[in-house]
Design a protein around this motif. Structure first.
Motif, PDB file in Angstrom:
ATOM      1  N   VAL A  81      82.038 -34.363 -41.231  1.00  9.83           N
ATOM      2  CA  VAL A  81      82.031 -32.955 -40.845  1.00  9.83           C
ATOM      3  C   VAL A  81      83.249 -32.739 -39.970  1.00  9.83           C
ATOM      4  N   GLN A  82      84.061 -31.781 -40.353  1.00 11.05           N
ATOM      5  CA  GLN A  82      85.298 -31.504 -39.616  1.00 11.05           C
ATOM      6  C   GLN A  82      85.395 -30.009 -39.358  1.00 11.05           C
ATOM      7  N   ILE A  83      85.825 -29.683 -38.143  1.00  5.47           N
ATOM      8  CA  ILE A  83      86.070 -28.273 -37.819  1.00  5.47           C
ATOM      9  C   ILE A  83      87.517 -28.151 -37.379  1.00  5.47           C
ATOM     10  N   ILE A  84      88.193 -27.179 -37.955  1.00  4.75           N
ATOM     11  CA  ILE A  84      89.574 -26.909 -37.556  1.00  4.75           C
ATOM     12  C   ILE A  84      89.638 -25.477 -37.036  1.00  4.75           C
ATOM     13  N   TYR A  85      90.423 -25.307 -36.004  1.00  8.85           N
ATOM     14  CA  TYR A  85      90.535 -24.004 -35.357  1.00  8.85           C
ATOM     15  C   TYR A  85      91.941 -23.458 -35.509  1.00  8.85           C
ATOM     16  N   TYR A  86      92.013 -22.184 -35.868  1.00 10.51           N
ATOM     17  CA  TYR A  86      93.283 -21.460 -35.918  1.00 10.51           C
ATOM     18  C   TYR A  86      93.207 -20.296 -34.945  1.00 10.51           C
ATOM     19  N   ARG A  87      94.252 -20.136 -34.159  1.00 15.51           N
ATOM     20  CA  ARG A  87      94.245 -19.051 -33.179  1.00 15.51           C
ATOM     21  C   ARG A  87      94.305 -17.709 -33.895  1.00 15.51           C
ATOM     22  N   THR A  88      93.371 -16.832 -33.492  1.00 15.61           N
ATOM     23  CA  THR A  88      93.284 -15.509 -34.109  1.00 15.61           C
ATOM     24  C   THR A  88      93.270 -14.387 -33.091  1.00 15.61           C
ATOM     25  N   THR A  97      96.284 -23.001 -26.032  1.00 11.15           N
ATOM     26  CA  THR A  97      95.329 -22.475 -27.002  1.00 11.15           C
ATOM     27  C   THR A  97      93.971 -23.106 -26.746  1.00 11.15           C
ATOM     28  N   THR A  98      92.959 -22.265 -26.563  1.00 11.80           N
ATOM     29  CA  THR A  98      91.598 -22.730 -26.323  1.00 11.80           C
ATOM     30  C   THR A  98      90.678 -22.279 -27.451  1.00 11.80           C
ATOM     31  N   ARG A  99      89.480 -22.857 -27.507  1.00 13.28           N
ATOM     32  CA  ARG A  99      88.539 -22.540 -28.589  1.00 13.28           C
ATOM     33  C   ARG A  99      88.161 -21.065 -28.634  1.00 13.28           C
ATOM     34  N   ASP A 100      88.090 -20.418 -27.466  1.00  9.19           N
ATOM     35  CA  ASP A 100      87.701 -19.008 -27.463  1.00  9.19           C
ATOM     36  C   ASP A 100      88.799 -18.090 -28.006  1.00  9.19           C
ATOM     37  N   GLU A 101      89.990 -18.630 -28.210  1.00 13.43           N
ATOM     38  CA  GLU A 101      91.088 -17.855 -28.794  1.00 13.43           C
ATOM     39  C   GLU A 101      91.218 -18.114 -30.297  1.00 13.43           C
ATOM     40  N   CYS A 102      90.329 -18.946 -30.824  1.00 14.64           N
ATOM     41  CA  CYS A 102      90.453 -19.398 -32.208  1.00 14.64           C
ATOM     42  C   CYS A 102      89.234 -19.050 -33.043  1.00 14.64           C
ATOM     43  N   GLY A 104      86.963 -20.929 -35.949  1.00 11.43           N
ATOM     44  CA  GLY A 104      86.721 -22.241 -36.525  1.00 11.43           C
ATOM     45  C   GLY A 104      86.379 -22.173 -37.994  1.00 11.43           C
ATOM     46  N   LEU A 105      86.839 -23.168 -38.732  1.00  9.50           N
ATOM     47  CA  LEU A 105      86.496 -23.327 -40.149  1.00  9.50           C
ATOM     48  C   LEU A 105      85.855 -24.695 -40.285  1.00  9.50           C
ATOM     49  N   SER A 118      79.533 -19.179 -36.182  1.00 11.11           N
ATOM     50  CA  SER A 118      78.493 -20.056 -36.722  1.00 11.11           C
ATOM     51  C   SER A 118      79.032 -21.436 -37.075  1.00 11.11           C
ATOM     52  N   ALA A 119      80.316 -21.548 -37.341  1.00 14.37           N
ATOM     53  CA  ALA A 119      80.918 -22.845 -37.647  1.00 14.37           C
ATOM     54  C   ALA A 119      80.888 -23.752 -36.430  1.00 14.37           C
ATOM     55  N   SER A 120      81.195 -23.217 -35.268  1.00 15.44           N
ATOM     56  CA  SER A 120      81.164 -24.014 -34.037  1.00 15.44           C
ATOM     57  C   SER A 120      79.749 -24.474 -33.717  1.00 15.44           C
TER      58      SER A 120
END
Length: 128
Positions: A81-88, A97-102, A104-105, A118-120
């Motif tokens: 299981v992998q989660i990748i985050y892109y800043r949005t 860059t922090t998780r709240d700025e991204c 997750g997929l 829901s991904a996080s």
């Protein structure tokens, strides 16, 4: 004389229009070369077009969006299981860059299964 000038103007506009159409249709966006505001917009646009039922793989996403801003993975036996985050969205202009700025997929065994908040949540619950 005026007729010839008008012909050159029309010819110039036609050439310009052809060049613009070629660039729009054949030039691939490179997220790595974008300034951060454009990259956020590009990431948002791509993620907002995702649909359930379309088999996107992690390679498809990486090819389009480039390197993720953050990435985490868990493995249990044969399951990954992998989660990748892109800043949005920019929250704080501090250069970090922090998780709240991204956004997750979440990928399970390389296949996209969830994205957004829901991904996080699903990633945090994986293998617990």
């Amino acid at each position: 004389m005026i007729k010839k000038v008008l012909q050159y103007i029309v010819l110039g506009l036609a050439v310009y229009a052809v060049i613009v159409m070629l660039v729009i249709n054949f030039y691939k966006d490179d997220p790595q070369a974008m300034i951060w505001q454009d990259r956020e917009a590009f990431n948002n646009r791509f993620i907002s077009k995702l649909e359930i039922g379309h088999d996107k793989t992690i390679d498809d996403v990486l090819e389009t969006l480039g390197s993720p801003d953050l990435t985490f993975a868990k493995k249990d036996d044969d399951n990954v299981v992998q989660i990748i985050y892109y800043r949005t969205q920019l929250v704080k202009s501090d250069g970090i860059t922090t998780r709240d700025e991204c956004t997750g997929l979440l990928f399970e065994n390389g296949k996209l299964t969830l994205w957004g908040p829901s991904a996080s949540v699903a990633y945090d619950k994986a293998f617990n």
